[in-house]
Each structure stands twice: as C-alpha cells, then as structure tokens.
Design a protein around this motif. Structure first.
Motif, PDB file in Angstrom:
ATOM      1  N   ASN A  24       9.117   5.984  -3.220  1.00  0.00           N
ATOM      2  CA  ASN A  24      10.079   5.128  -2.538  1.00  0.00           C
ATOM      3  C   ASN A  24       9.429   3.824  -2.115  1.00  0.00           C
ATOM      4  O   ASN A  24       8.229   3.786  -1.791  1.00  0.00           O
ATOM      5  CB  ASN A  24      10.651   5.839  -1.313  1.00  0.00           C
ATOM      6  CG  ASN A  24      11.525   7.022  -1.685  1.00  0.00           C
ATOM      7  OD1 ASN A  24      12.198   7.007  -2.702  1.00  0.00           O
ATOM      8  ND2 ASN A  24      11.510   8.060  -0.855  1.00  0.00           N
ATOM      9  N   VAL A  25      10.199   2.766  -2.099  1.00  0.00           N
ATOM     10  CA  VAL A  25       9.720   1.441  -1.714  1.00  0.00           C
ATOM     11  C   VAL A  25      10.153   1.155  -0.276  1.00  0.00           C
ATOM     12  O   VAL A  25      11.341   1.282   0.046  1.00  0.00           O
ATOM     13  CB  VAL A  25      10.293   0.365  -2.662  1.00  0.00           C
ATOM     14  CG1 VAL A  25       9.891  -1.032  -2.202  1.00  0.00           C
ATOM     15  CG2 VAL A  25       9.840   0.617  -4.101  1.00  0.00           C
ATOM     16  N   GLY A  28      19.799   2.368   0.354  1.00  0.00           N
ATOM     17  CA  GLY A  28      19.799   1.484  -0.807  1.00  0.00           C
ATOM     18  C   GLY A  28      18.456   0.923  -1.196  1.00  0.00           C
ATOM     19  O   GLY A  28      18.371   0.104  -2.116  1.00  0.00           O
ATOM     20  N   THR A  29      17.377   1.347  -0.513  1.00  0.00           N
ATOM     21  CA  THR A  29      16.050   0.864  -0.905  1.00  0.00           C
ATOM     22  C   THR A  29      15.649   1.490  -2.235  1.00  0.00           C
ATOM     23  O   THR A  29      16.080   2.588  -2.580  1.00  0.00           O
ATOM     24  CB  THR A  29      15.003   1.209   0.173  1.00  0.00           C
ATOM     25  OG1 THR A  29      15.038   2.612   0.431  1.00  0.00           O
ATOM     26  CG2 THR A  29      15.265   0.435   1.444  1.00  0.00           C
ATOM     27  N   PRO A  30      14.812   0.790  -3.014  1.00  0.00           N
ATOM     28  CA  PRO A  30      14.504   1.260  -4.363  1.00  0.00           C
ATOM     29  C   PRO A  30      13.658   2.533  -4.365  1.00  0.00           C
ATOM     30  O   PRO A  30      12.813   2.745  -3.494  1.00  0.00           O
ATOM     31  CB  PRO A  30      13.719   0.092  -4.977  1.00  0.00           C
ATOM     32  CG  PRO A  30      13.978  -1.075  -4.096  1.00  0.00           C
ATOM     33  CD  PRO A  30      14.228  -0.520  -2.737  1.00  0.00           C
ATOM     34  N   ARG A  31      13.889   3.339  -5.341  1.00  0.00           N
ATOM     35  CA  ARG A  31      12.997   4.437  -5.695  1.00  0.00           C
ATOM     36  C   ARG A  31      12.551   4.186  -7.126  1.00  0.00           C
ATOM     37  O   ARG A  31      13.379   4.018  -8.022  1.00  0.00           O
ATOM     38  CB  ARG A  31      13.684   5.791  -5.581  1.00  0.00           C
ATOM     39  CG  ARG A  31      12.822   6.970  -6.076  1.00  0.00           C
ATOM     40  CD  ARG A  31      13.484   8.319  -5.827  1.00  0.00           C
ATOM     41  NE  ARG A  31      13.516   8.615  -4.395  1.00  0.00           N
ATOM     42  CZ  ARG A  31      14.012   9.736  -3.881  1.00  0.00           C
ATOM     43  NH1 ARG A  31      14.552  10.648  -4.685  1.00  0.00           N
ATOM     44  NH2 ARG A  31      14.003   9.943  -2.583  1.00  0.00           N
ATOM     45  N   LEU A  39       0.852  -1.182   0.000  1.00  0.00           N
ATOM     46  CA  LEU A  39       0.000   0.000   0.000  1.00  0.00           C
ATOM     47  C   LEU A  39       0.893   1.239   0.000  1.00  0.00           C
ATOM     48  O   LEU A  39       1.748   1.408   0.873  1.00  0.00           O
ATOM     49  CB  LEU A  39      -0.919   0.004   1.217  1.00  0.00           C
ATOM     50  CG  LEU A  39      -1.887   1.182   1.321  1.00  0.00           C
ATOM     51  CD1 LEU A  39      -2.880   1.158   0.164  1.00  0.00           C
ATOM     52  CD2 LEU A  39      -2.640   1.143   2.655  1.00  0.00           C
ATOM     53  N   LEU A  40       0.700   2.101  -0.983  1.00  0.00           N
ATOM     54  CA  LEU A  40       1.501   3.310  -1.118  1.00  0.00           C
ATOM     55  C   LEU A  40       0.669   4.522  -0.725  1.00  0.00           C
ATOM     56  O   LEU A  40      -0.452   4.706  -1.221  1.00  0.00           O
ATOM     57  CB  LEU A  40       1.967   3.462  -2.568  1.00  0.00           C
ATOM     58  CG  LEU A  40       2.643   4.782  -2.955  1.00  0.00           C
ATOM     59  CD1 LEU A  40       3.990   4.919  -2.235  1.00  0.00           C
ATOM     60  CD2 LEU A  40       2.820   4.872  -4.463  1.00  0.00           C
ATOM     61  N   VAL A  86      11.406  -0.689   3.062  1.00  0.00           N
ATOM     62  CA  VAL A  86      12.527  -1.627   3.145  1.00  0.00           C
ATOM     63  C   VAL A  86      12.068  -3.081   3.075  1.00  0.00           C
ATOM     64  O   VAL A  86      12.757  -3.930   2.500  1.00  0.00           O
ATOM     65  CB  VAL A  86      13.358  -1.368   4.428  1.00  0.00           C
ATOM     66  CG1 VAL A  86      12.525  -1.639   5.681  1.00  0.00           C
ATOM     67  CG2 VAL A  86      14.636  -2.191   4.420  1.00  0.00           C
ATOM     68  N   GLN A  87      10.892  -3.410   3.635  1.00  0.00           N
ATOM     69  CA  GLN A  87      10.445  -4.807   3.637  1.00  0.00           C
ATOM     70  C   GLN A  87      10.108  -5.322   2.244  1.00  0.00           C
ATOM     71  O   GLN A  87      10.049  -6.523   1.998  1.00  0.00           O
ATOM     72  CB  GLN A  87       9.251  -5.008   4.578  1.00  0.00           C
ATOM     73  CG  GLN A  87       7.972  -4.280   4.200  1.00  0.00           C
ATOM     74  CD  GLN A  87       7.862  -2.926   4.859  1.00  0.00           C
ATOM     75  OE1 GLN A  87       8.849  -2.223   5.036  1.00  0.00           O
ATOM     76  NE2 GLN A  87       6.646  -2.568   5.256  1.00  0.00           N
ATOM     77  N   TYR A  88       9.857  -4.400   1.295  1.00  0.00           N
ATOM     78  CA  TYR A  88       9.537  -4.812  -0.078  1.00  0.00           C
ATOM     79  C   TYR A  88      10.732  -4.671  -1.017  1.00  0.00           C
ATOM     80  O   TYR A  88      10.650  -5.059  -2.191  1.00  0.00           O
ATOM     81  CB  TYR A  88       8.367  -3.983  -0.619  1.00  0.00           C
ATOM     82  CG  TYR A  88       7.072  -4.213   0.117  1.00  0.00           C
ATOM     83  CD1 TYR A  88       6.300  -5.340  -0.133  1.00  0.00           C
ATOM     84  CD2 TYR A  88       6.638  -3.313   1.089  1.00  0.00           C
ATOM     85  CE1 TYR A  88       5.110  -5.563   0.557  1.00  0.00           C
ATOM     86  CE2 TYR A  88       5.456  -3.526   1.778  1.00  0.00           C
ATOM     87  CZ  TYR A  88       4.699  -4.648   1.517  1.00  0.00           C
ATOM     88  OH  TYR A  88       3.531  -4.863   2.199  1.00  0.00           O
ATOM     89  N   ALA A  89      11.829  -4.131  -0.524  1.00  0.00           N
ATOM     90  CA  ALA A  89      12.999  -3.877  -1.365  1.00  0.00           C
ATOM     91  C   ALA A  89      13.510  -5.118  -2.107  1.00  0.00           C
ATOM     92  O   ALA A  89      13.897  -5.031  -3.280  1.00  0.00           O
ATOM     93  CB  ALA A  89      14.110  -3.248  -0.531  1.00  0.00           C
ATOM     94  N   PRO A  90      13.528  -6.316  -1.468  1.00  0.00           N
ATOM     95  CA  PRO A  90      14.049  -7.499  -2.177  1.00  0.00           C
ATOM     96  C   PRO A  90      13.226  -7.910  -3.393  1.00  0.00           C
ATOM     97  O   PRO A  90      13.690  -8.685  -4.222  1.00  0.00           O
ATOM     98  CB  PRO A  90      14.013  -8.601  -1.107  1.00  0.00           C
ATOM     99  CG  PRO A  90      14.021  -7.878   0.192  1.00  0.00           C
ATOM    100  CD  PRO A  90      13.228  -6.631  -0.055  1.00  0.00           C
TER     101      PRO A  90
END
Length: 268
Positions: free
Chosen positions: A186-187, A225-228, A172-173, A189-193
């Motif tokens: 931004n994503v 380092g989490t995705p954007r 959910l964003l 951290v728990q969804y970064a992988p």
C-alpha cells in the motif's frame, strides 16, 4: 568508438531483445553512480548519457519509459529497432576513480565532460532541442535525459489524467508480512498523488532482474482510495529473495507508472 576508448571508456555490456522488450546485459560497473555511458552500434556512437543513479538502474529505465521521458522513449525505440535488424548495441562506460579535486572539492567527471563530449562527438541520438538554449545556440546538441500469480482484472495502459512530477519522489516502505506473503504494498496517503489511476499498469524496476516486473495499481482495494501496487507472484518472489517481513525497501517514484525498489541493508 575508438575515440571513447582512447579517453578511458570501457565496454561493460550490450543490449538484448527478449520477448519483444529490450534489456541491458551488463557485465561490469552495475553499481557505479555519476558516470558517463554510451551506446555504440557498429563502431558508431549513437548516444552519450550520464547515470546519476546506479548504472544498472539507469539502463533499466530505458526498458519501459513513460511519455514524459521523451529522450529515453526515443532511445528505447531506437535500440529496439537496431536489435530487430540483427545489429549489436554495445554499452560503454567511463569509470570515475574520484581522484580529481579542485580547491579541496571533488570534481564530478561525468558532469564536467558530458556537454563537451556531446558537442564535440555529435552522437546520433543526442537530438537538437533548441528551446533549451538561447537564440543562436540552436545548433547545440541536447544533453542526455537522466535524472520494478494472482488473477488480475483487465489492466488499462493509458496515461490520461495522470499527475506528472518532474522530480522523482522517494518513500520508505516497511515490508509488512502480508506484503511479503502476497506480493503487493500500500502507498501512504501523502504519496498517493504521485501514482497513476486505478488499474493502470506499473513497471516495477528491481535489482538482479533484467526485465521490470509488470504490475498494476489498484485504487479500489483501500477504502480511502490510496493506491495499492499489485506485483503478484513475481514481486512476491523478489520480496522473499531480497528482504524479510518488516524489512525496509526504498521506493523511488520515477513517474506515475514506473518505480524502482531497492532493499535497504540492515545494520549488523
């Protein structure tokens, strides 16, 4: 094709070729879920599949399938080839009125018919995959595979070293004002992988748009380092048209380089 029409399939659209990319031109049933659909060319049934998501979202996922979605990748190439030859590829769908029940339980018509129809009609693109069946069943056809202008750096179109996940993840964003104004998000951290590497292209599939938005992933924008996800001007325009600052967006992660964004309607 006549056999499909006899049992209730209806023409709902066709595929088009735009700038070298295929796109569904869907006239009916875009929001229907759990229905069967078929691709037909010159009266010949090419493929039968089941849409567990909205039909429009399922069809959009054929535009830029990743390497894991082998059936969709194969079918995407097949559709593009036929369109390049000047042939028309029609889209048919079987509506489910929800009236079938057994012992008080609703019967999912698509789930009940899919395997039987594929086995009986033998569509050309429902190819064999004998590893899915026990010895002696190698002749059974394969069920369908269904389960969005800032200056940009050089974007990589690669798949190596990307974590793969068989089951789509959903997050959910909350559309922060900066996201809404600039066309990125931004994503957590728990969804970064679940996302790809730095500077990889990402297909952003959104409602009310024939072609996905092409963005890219930045893992350098955030210090941890989490995705954007950078969607640029096209994503900014979609955010502004479909939502508002602090609005809610559902993000379905189809693969490390493919996501679906759906605005969540606010309660009145």
């Amino acid at each position: 094709m006549n056999r499909l029409l006899e049992i209730g399939f209806k023409p709902v659209g066709h595929w088009i070729l735009a700038n070298g990319e295929i796109a569904p031109d869907l006239k009916e049933m875009p929001t229907q879920r759990n229905i069967l659909y078929a691709f037909v060319c010159e009266g010949e049934i090419q493929f039968i599949g089941k849409a567990t998501q909205q039909l429009s979202i399922t069809l959009l996922s054929y535009q830029r399938p990743n390497q894991v979605q082998s059936a969709k990748l194969r079918n995407s190439n097949n559709i593009r080839e036929l369109l390049s030859l000047g042939k028309k590829v029609d889209i048919l769908a079987l509506p489910d009125n929800g009236l079938l029940h057994y012992g008080g339980f609703r019967i999912n018509l698509a789930a009940g018919l899919e395997d039987s129809m594929i086995a009986k009609l033998q569509p050309h693109w429902n190819v064999l995959r004998s590893s899915r069946f026990r010895p002696g069943e190698a002749g059974k056809p394969e069920p369908s595979e269904d389960i969005a202008n800032e200056a940009k750096p050089e974007i990589q179109d690669r798949t190596e070293n990307v974590p793969l996940h068989a089951v789509p993840e959903t997050m959910l964003l909350t559309l922060q004002e900066t996201y809404w104004n600039r066309g990125f998000f931004n994503v957590p951290v728990q969804y970064a992988p679940h996302f790809g590497g730095d500077l990889q292209k990402i297909s952003i599939i959104v409602p009310h748009r024939q072609l996905p938005i092409t963005g890219y992933i930045s893992r350098a924008a955030n210090s941890n380092g989490t995705p954007r996800v950078m969607g640029g001007r096209e994503l900014q325009k979609w955010f502004r048209r479909e939502s508002r600052p602090m609005g809610k967006i559902n993000v379905e992660i189809l693969s490390p380089t493919s996501i679906v964004l759906t605005p969540i309607a606010e309660k009145q």
